[in-house]
Scaffold this motif. Structure first.
Motif, mmCIF file in Angstrom:
data_model
loop_
_atom_site.group_PDB
_atom_site.id
_atom_site.type_symbol
_atom_site.label_atom_id
_atom_site.label_comp_id
_atom_site.label_asym_id
_atom_site.label_seq_id
_atom_site.Cartn_x
_atom_site.Cartn_y
_atom_site.Cartn_z
ATOM 1 N N ILE A 126 -2.076 10.979 -4.866
ATOM 2 C CA ILE A 126 -1.908 11.711 -3.470
ATOM 3 C C ILE A 126 -1.793 11.095 -2.493
ATOM 4 N N SER A 127 -2.684 9.937 -2.570
ATOM 5 C CA SER A 127 -2.481 8.967 -1.156
ATOM 6 C C SER A 127 -1.235 7.955 -1.244
ATOM 7 N N ASP A 128 -0.546 7.929 -2.498
ATOM 8 C CA ASP A 128 0.496 7.004 -2.809
ATOM 9 C C ASP A 128 0.196 5.725 -2.798
ATOM 10 N N THR A 129 -1.060 5.372 -3.603
ATOM 11 C CA THR A 129 -1.669 3.980 -3.414
ATOM 12 C C THR A 129 -1.835 3.382 -4.812
ATOM 13 N N ALA A 130 -1.558 2.258 -5.175
ATOM 14 C CA ALA A 130 -1.762 1.805 -6.428
ATOM 15 C C ALA A 130 -3.342 1.782 -6.819
ATOM 16 N N MET A 131 -3.453 2.309 -8.136
ATOM 17 C CA MET A 131 -5.118 2.387 -8.310
ATOM 18 C C MET A 131 -5.972 1.221 -8.236
ATOM 19 N N ARG A 132 -5.354 -0.118 -8.417
ATOM 20 C CA ARG A 132 -5.973 -1.436 -8.017
ATOM 21 C C ARG A 132 -6.457 -1.384 -6.639
ATOM 22 N N LEU A 133 -5.505 -0.873 -5.770
ATOM 23 C CA LEU A 133 -5.934 -1.189 -4.163
ATOM 24 C C LEU A 133 -6.625 -0.004 -3.746
ATOM 25 N N LEU A 134 -7.102 1.203 -4.327
ATOM 26 C CA LEU A 134 -7.718 2.216 -3.656
ATOM 27 C C LEU A 134 -8.931 1.733 -3.082
ATOM 28 N N LYS A 135 -9.565 0.780 -3.411
ATOM 29 C CA LYS A 135 -10.766 0.510 -2.704
ATOM 30 C C LYS A 135 -10.665 -0.550 -1.611
ATOM 31 N N ASP A 136 -9.216 -1.180 -1.329
ATOM 32 C CA ASP A 136 -9.282 -1.964 -0.148
ATOM 33 C C ASP A 136 -9.111 -1.377 1.102
ATOM 34 N N ASP A 137 -8.575 -0.094 1.138
ATOM 35 C CA ASP A 137 -8.626 0.336 2.490
ATOM 36 C C ASP A 137 -8.905 1.995 2.326
ATOM 37 N N PRO A 138 -10.328 2.253 1.955
ATOM 38 C CA PRO A 138 -10.545 3.558 1.870
ATOM 39 C C PRO A 138 -10.276 4.449 2.907
ATOM 40 N N GLN A 139 -10.244 4.184 4.085
ATOM 41 C CA GLN A 139 -10.109 4.817 5.233
ATOM 42 C C GLN A 139 -8.553 5.398 5.193
ATOM 43 N N THR A 140 -7.638 4.691 4.792
ATOM 44 C CA THR A 140 -6.289 4.862 4.844
ATOM 45 C C THR A 140 -5.976 6.223 3.677
ATOM 46 N N VAL A 141 -6.777 5.706 2.565
ATOM 47 C CA VAL A 141 -6.686 6.680 1.387
ATOM 48 C C VAL A 141 -7.198 7.922 1.771
#
Length: 194
Positions: free
Chosen positions: A10-25
């Motif tokens: 839904i957030s168009d974010t790679a799984m491995r990057l989900l925790k890098d910028d949780p506010q954007t997600v």
């Protein structure tokens, strides 16, 4: 894990990057909510969910005014049969017939997944005879679509959806699709028949 997969998609974010910028997600998910339907996720331990439990849950939701259009079971092969047998084939047949009846009774679409046997895993394109454990799964389903991808296709973000069995429509054809596996997007574009 399922929630993370959904968040990535839904957030168009790679799984491995989900925790890098949780506010954007979180912001992207919130923005998607405005145009989304309702989604309910229930989690059960492997081998504990029986078809009768699904039916009771659907009945309870119906009494609360919640009517589902689609039920996705991830996945039926690891559900529990209503009456366990020592014969795994009998158990699987029972599960598939029971959930098919639930879909009919509740007038909803039902989707699940199953695995191929070793021959299917090694094949370029899996066939209906390549289903693991029990061919009755093919007999019970209205439509069976195999997801196939060679290593080259995976690297280029492609896969083939092959209609291996269909009760009421054409089968034995494939659609080439584009995927984004890193972002858990199963289908980003239909490329056409192959």
């Amino acid at each position: 894990i399922i929630a993370d997969r959904l968040d990535a998609n839904i957030s168009d974010t790679a799984m491995r990057l989900l925790k890098d910028d949780p506010q954007t997600v979180r912001a992207r998910i919130k923005a998607a909510e405005a145009k989304a339907g309702h989604f309910i996720l229930k989690d059960y331990a492997t081998g504990t969910l029986k078809p009768s439990a699904i039916n009771r849950l659907l009945e309870r939701w119906r009494s609360e005014g919640i009517i589902l259009d689609l039920l996705a079971v991830d996945y039926a092969d690891i559900m529990a049969a209503e009456y366990r047998s020592d014969n795994q084939i009998d158990n699987l047949r029972s599960i598939y017939i029971d959930i098919r009846a639930i879909a009919h009774d509740h007038d909803l679409a039902l989707i699940s997944a199953t695995q191929t046997n070793r021959a299917g895993a090694a094949a370029h394109t899996a066939k209906m005879t390549d289903v693991a454990e029990d061919f009755n799964k093919i007999r019970t389903a209205d439509v069976v679509i195999a997801i196939n991808a060679s290593e080259a296709e995976k690297k280029s973000g492609e896969a083939r959806l092959t209609w291996v069995a269909s009760r009421n429509t054409e089968d034995n054809f494939s659609l080439l699709i584009r995927q984004d596996r890193e972002k858990l997007k199963f289908l980003t574009k239909v490329m056409g028949r192959v």
